[in-house]
Write an enzyme that holds these catalytic residues in place. Structure first.
Site, mmCIF file in Angstrom:
data_model
loop_
_atom_site.group_PDB
_atom_site.id
_atom_site.type_symbol
_atom_site.label_atom_id
_atom_site.label_comp_id
_atom_site.label_asym_id
_atom_site.label_seq_id
_atom_site.Cartn_x
_atom_site.Cartn_y
_atom_site.Cartn_z
ATOM 1 N N CYS A 107 0.832 -1.212 0.000
ATOM 2 C CA CYS A 107 0.000 0.000 0.000
ATOM 3 C C CYS A 107 0.866 1.260 0.000
ATOM 4 C CB CYS A 107 -0.917 -0.011 1.223
ATOM 5 S SG CYS A 107 -1.769 1.550 1.522
ATOM 6 N N GLY A 108 0.712 2.085 -1.023
ATOM 7 C CA GLY A 108 1.502 3.311 -1.137
ATOM 8 C C GLY A 108 1.266 4.281 -0.004
ATOM 9 N N HIS A 109 0.013 4.434 0.439
ATOM 10 C CA HIS A 109 -0.276 5.357 1.540
ATOM 11 C C HIS A 109 0.297 4.841 2.854
ATOM 12 C CE1 HIS A 109 -2.592 8.303 -0.606
ATOM 13 N NE2 HIS A 109 -3.347 7.377 -1.152
ATOM 14 N N CYS A 110 0.338 3.514 3.016
ATOM 15 C CA CYS A 110 0.979 2.940 4.203
ATOM 16 C C CYS A 110 2.467 3.257 4.193
ATOM 17 C CB CYS A 110 0.766 1.433 4.251
ATOM 18 S SG CYS A 110 -0.972 0.921 4.267
#
Length: 586
Positions: A107-110
């Site tokens: 996950c990029g936002h993670c």
């Protein structure tokens, strides 16, 4: 409601960490999330999504895991506890206040959150704060994900006093200091107790916006309401007092919440209703409204507060701040603002800065500055003053009053409505001083109908889609939407297959640059079928996006095949603002 204008003028990359944002053509006003489903679809978070998981997925109606291997001592990574199914209980027992991030490695936002999360852990450790940060790889711990209803990443849950069954959803910012402050206000006092004039003045002087609750009885329920609100309003400093000398010092005789600020009026009072008490919603709206400058310049730092203000109308002044003549207009703009506080939010957009997305949203070019536009955030209708109207305090006041008073005419297809334009419903719109809502439309290219896939714009949509002799199948897309790009070959093949059918039209419309009154687009791509005949019937296609299924749909006269789950990038309707972080778009 305009198809491409379901949200305001926020670029997609600015989808802020603190506020839920309504979706616009360039940035969702409601952020995307990393779906935990196998398909990892790009979807909006439905209300009551947890119910879709089914009660069977939760063990013991919220109880902890069944007996298993002995509990492990959780390791740490960068100051953050790393938890698993076998170590969560131990962590809950050992840490009174535990914030847990459920993440997925892909996950990029993670990944973007990780360094800020570690910094927040370091800040709290340096203060010896009674709060601990932890994380769970939800992709590797599916049982924990099911137990806590994790359906997208990152999801953060706050556990207090070892309560495993009722964690609080994290609703704060996604930068280190914001995370730390959110936790501080839950494990410590959310407001400073003021005992004397010196302490009160020191608190007021310490911040740009300081809120003080004056309560004659600190055991009153209103105080609990005040403190609960203070927990989440992280951009304001809070204090409270019951001292009579402080009531006298600030000219108060009854319970009152006072907002002190170092700009504009300097102070705003919110008296507590003696019969109904303190209403949290009313106080929240008051604080957001009065903590805003009368005139706010639009940029990436101010945009979250602009869109969280819950003020129905935004008036935007487009100027070039590098030009002295344009800067001189700001004084008259500010002069007009005070009577409209709470009704109209006054915003300045510098066309010389990186604000091309805002210009595009309103159908403007930088050389058209200085000019005004007003948008209603509920309906997404946009208004322009009469062509050539000067930007003076009197003109701004008249324009706002005209829009608020409903002195508007029917929508037209041009950003310069004062000069007339093509009306969706009939002849050209009449000119006049009354502002008119307008709809965006690109110009119709000369070859719009030369390709197998016909190109629709706002200006030609009506005559094509509602042609009673044609069955018209339209793809509403966004240029940035990956799912739209994925289905493009199938759409082209469909158009090629039926290009010789006089009664079938395959078309597409860029819904970020063209607006249509009365059609609702809930995601990209949206596929709508307009069957031949009277009645202006519309059928939404919700099945597989492949040539064979498309063909079956057309050959059956618009009968839907069995629905399948296929992703759509969301453009949800404006909900009540809340604080939900953006998630990964796939």
């Amino acid at each position: 409601m305009g198809v491409g204008a379901l949200g305001p003028y926020l670029p997609r990359e600015w989808a802020g960490a603190t506020w839920r944002l309504l979706p616009g053509p360039w940035a969702p006003y409601l952020p995307l999330r990393c779906r935990a489903s196998a398909a990892m679809e790009c979807q909006l978070l439905p209300v009551l999504l947890l119910l879709l998981l089914g009660a069977s997925g939760l063990r013991g109606q919220g109880q902890g895991p069944e007996e298993g291997p002995p509990e492990e001592e959780p390791p740490e990574e960068d100051g953050v506890l790393v938890l698993t199914q076998h170590s969560l209980d131990r962590a809950l027992q050992e840490h009174r206040a535990l914030l847990v991030e459920f993440y997925a490695p892909w996950c990029g936002h993670c990944q973007a959150l990780a360094p800020e999360y570690s910094k927040a852990a370091a800040l709290l450790a340096a203060e010896s704060a009674r709060a601990t940060l932890a994380k769970v790889d939800a992709a590797a711990e599916p049982e924990l994900a099911r137990e806590f209803g994790v359906t997208e990443y990152p999801t953060l849950k706050f556990f207090l006093d070892g309560n495993r069954t009722h964690p609080e959803d994290y609703t704060g910012p996604r930068e280190a200091e914001g995370i730390a402050e959110w936790l501080r206000r839950r494990v410590g006092a959310s407001a400073t107790r003021l005992q004397d004039e010196q302490g009160a003045q020191a608190l007021i002087d310490a911040g740009d916006v300081v809120v003080v609750g004056f309560f004659q009885d600190l055991q009153d329920e209103d105080v609990a309401t005040f403190l609960a609100l203070a927990q989440d309003a992280l951009d304001m400093t809070f204090g409270l007092t019951d001292r009579p000398q402080l009531f006298q010092k600030f000219g108060l005789t009854e319970d009152t919440v006072v907002l002190f600020k170092k700009f504009d009026e300097g102070r705003a009072d919110f008296p507590v209703d003696t019969e109904l008490g303190l209403d949290s919603g009313d106080l929240s709206r008051f604080l957001v409204t009065h903590s805003m400058h009368l005139v706010t310049e639009f940029n990436s730092q101010t945009s979250p507060k602009i869109f969280a203000a819950k003020i129905l109308n935004h008036l935007l002044l487009f100027v070039n701040q590098t030009l002295a003549a344009h800067r001189q207009l700001l004084e008259g703009f500010r002069e007009a603002a005070p009577p409209f506080r709470g009704q109209v939010l006054f915003v300045v957009v510098d066309v010389a800065a990186d604000n091309s997305h805002v210009l595009q949203y309103f159908g403007l070019k930088s050389e058209e500055a200085p000019t005004l536009r007003l948008i209603n955030m509920e309906t997404s209708k946009k208004y322009a003053p009469a062509a050539g109207e000067p930007v003076t305090a009197a003109a701004v006041t008249t324009f706002c009053r005209a829009v608020l008073g409903g002195q508007v005419q029917v929508p037209c297809w041009t950003a310069h409505c004062g000069g007339g334009g093509w009306s969706l419903w009939g002849p050209p719109v009449s000119t006049g001083l009354a502002p008119q809502p307008y709809l965006l439309s690109q110009d119709v290219p000369p070859d719009w109908d030369q390709r197998p896939v016909k190109t629709l714009m706002g200006k030609n949509f009506e005559q094509v889609a509602y042609d009673e002799a044609k069955n018209v199948f339209v793809k509403f897309y966004a240029p940035w939407c990956s799912h739209c790009k994925e289905m493009a070959p199938a759409w082209e093949a469909l158009a090629e297959k039926y290009r010789d059918r006089e009664d079938i039209v395959i078309a597409e419309l860029d819904a970020t640059a063209n607006e249509l009154e009365g059609l609702r687009v809930a995601g990209f791509p949206t596929l709508l079928y307009f069957p031949a005949g009277p009645g202006r019937k519309v059928i939404e296609y919700k099945s597989s996006r492949d040539l064979e299924t498309f063909s079956q749909f057309l050959d059956s006269g618009g009968e839907l095949p069995a629905p399948t789950e296929e992703p759509a990038a969301p453009v949800p309707e404006p909900p009540a603002n809340s604080t939900v972080e953006p998630k990964e778009e796939l």
